[in-house]
Design a protein around this motif. Structure first.
Motif, PDB file in Angstrom:
ATOM      1  N   CYS A 127       0.854  -1.184   0.000  1.00  0.00           N
ATOM      2  CA  CYS A 127       0.000   0.000   0.000  1.00  0.00           C
ATOM      3  C   CYS A 127       0.895   1.240   0.000  1.00  0.00           C
ATOM      4  O   CYS A 127       2.121   1.133   0.057  1.00  0.00           O
ATOM      5  N   LEU A 128       0.306   2.391  -0.026  1.00  0.00           N
ATOM      6  CA  LEU A 128       1.088   3.625  -0.109  1.00  0.00           C
ATOM      7  C   LEU A 128       1.997   3.821   1.098  1.00  0.00           C
ATOM      8  O   LEU A 128       3.155   4.224   0.959  1.00  0.00           O
ATOM      9  N   CYS A 129       1.520   3.529   2.307  1.00  0.00           N
ATOM     10  CA  CYS A 129       2.320   3.776   3.517  1.00  0.00           C
ATOM     11  C   CYS A 129       3.279   2.641   3.825  1.00  0.00           C
ATOM     12  O   CYS A 129       4.141   2.783   4.690  1.00  0.00           O
ATOM     13  N   GLY A 130       3.130   1.498   3.164  1.00  0.00           N
ATOM     14  CA  GLY A 130       4.029   0.373   3.393  1.00  0.00           C
ATOM     15  C   GLY A 130       3.595  -0.535   4.533  1.00  0.00           C
ATOM     16  O   GLY A 130       4.272  -1.519   4.822  1.00  0.00           O
ATOM     17  N   GLY A 131       2.481  -0.235   5.176  1.00  0.00           N
ATOM     18  CA  GLY A 131       2.003  -1.068   6.291  1.00  0.00           C
ATOM     19  C   GLY A 131       1.530  -2.436   5.845  1.00  0.00           C
ATOM     20  O   GLY A 131       1.565  -3.387   6.616  1.00  0.00           O
ATOM     21  N   CYS A 149      -5.951  -0.594   3.170  1.00  0.00           N
ATOM     22  CA  CYS A 149      -5.109  -0.320   4.327  1.00  0.00           C
ATOM     23  C   CYS A 149      -5.834   0.693   5.206  1.00  0.00           C
ATOM     24  O   CYS A 149      -6.203   1.766   4.735  1.00  0.00           O
ATOM     25  N   CYS A 209      -3.556   4.252   5.303  1.00  0.00           N
ATOM     26  CA  CYS A 209      -3.433   5.164   4.160  1.00  0.00           C
ATOM     27  C   CYS A 209      -4.601   5.054   3.186  1.00  0.00           C
ATOM     28  O   CYS A 209      -4.721   5.870   2.278  1.00  0.00           O
TER      29      CYS A 209
END
Ligand SMILES: [Zn+2]
Ligand SMILES: [Zn+2]
Length: 93
Positions: free
Chosen positions: A10-14, A68, A71
């Motif tokens: 995802c965008l935030c990397g979570g 997510c 994000c």
């Protein structure tokens, strides 16, 4: 021959995930739900068998769509025996 593996996040990397081998099918959908959920004119996706898929991180689900919670990015939706991946969430080499 080694099997192709693709990674994504995802965008935030979570949320991190990977898919192995080629997808079962690839498609574009421009139904009302896909336009609403993507905020775009259509939704581009690919489907892999569940056993080709690995993931880590916390996801939320609404209907047949996962995202997510931090994000808001779309992340793979895990079905009974296959997983639907939004093509844009895959890392580009
Ligand atoms: Zn995220
Ligand atoms: Zn659709």
């Amino acid at each position: 021959m080694p099997e192709i593996a693709r990674t994504g996040s995802c965008l935030c990397g979570g949320v991190q995930f990977s898919v192995a081998g080629e997808p079962r099918r690839v498609g574009l959908c421009h139904c009302k739900d896909c336009r609403k959920t993507s905020g775009s004119a259509f939704h581009a996706y690919a489907v892999w068998p569940l056993q080709a898929f690995e993931t880590s991180g916390i996801t939320s689900t609404y209907g047949a769509r996962s995202f997510c919670p931090t994000c808001g990015s779309r992340v793979p939706f895990v079905g009974e025996d296959e997983v639907e991946v939004t093509i844009g969430s895959l890392d580009v080499a």
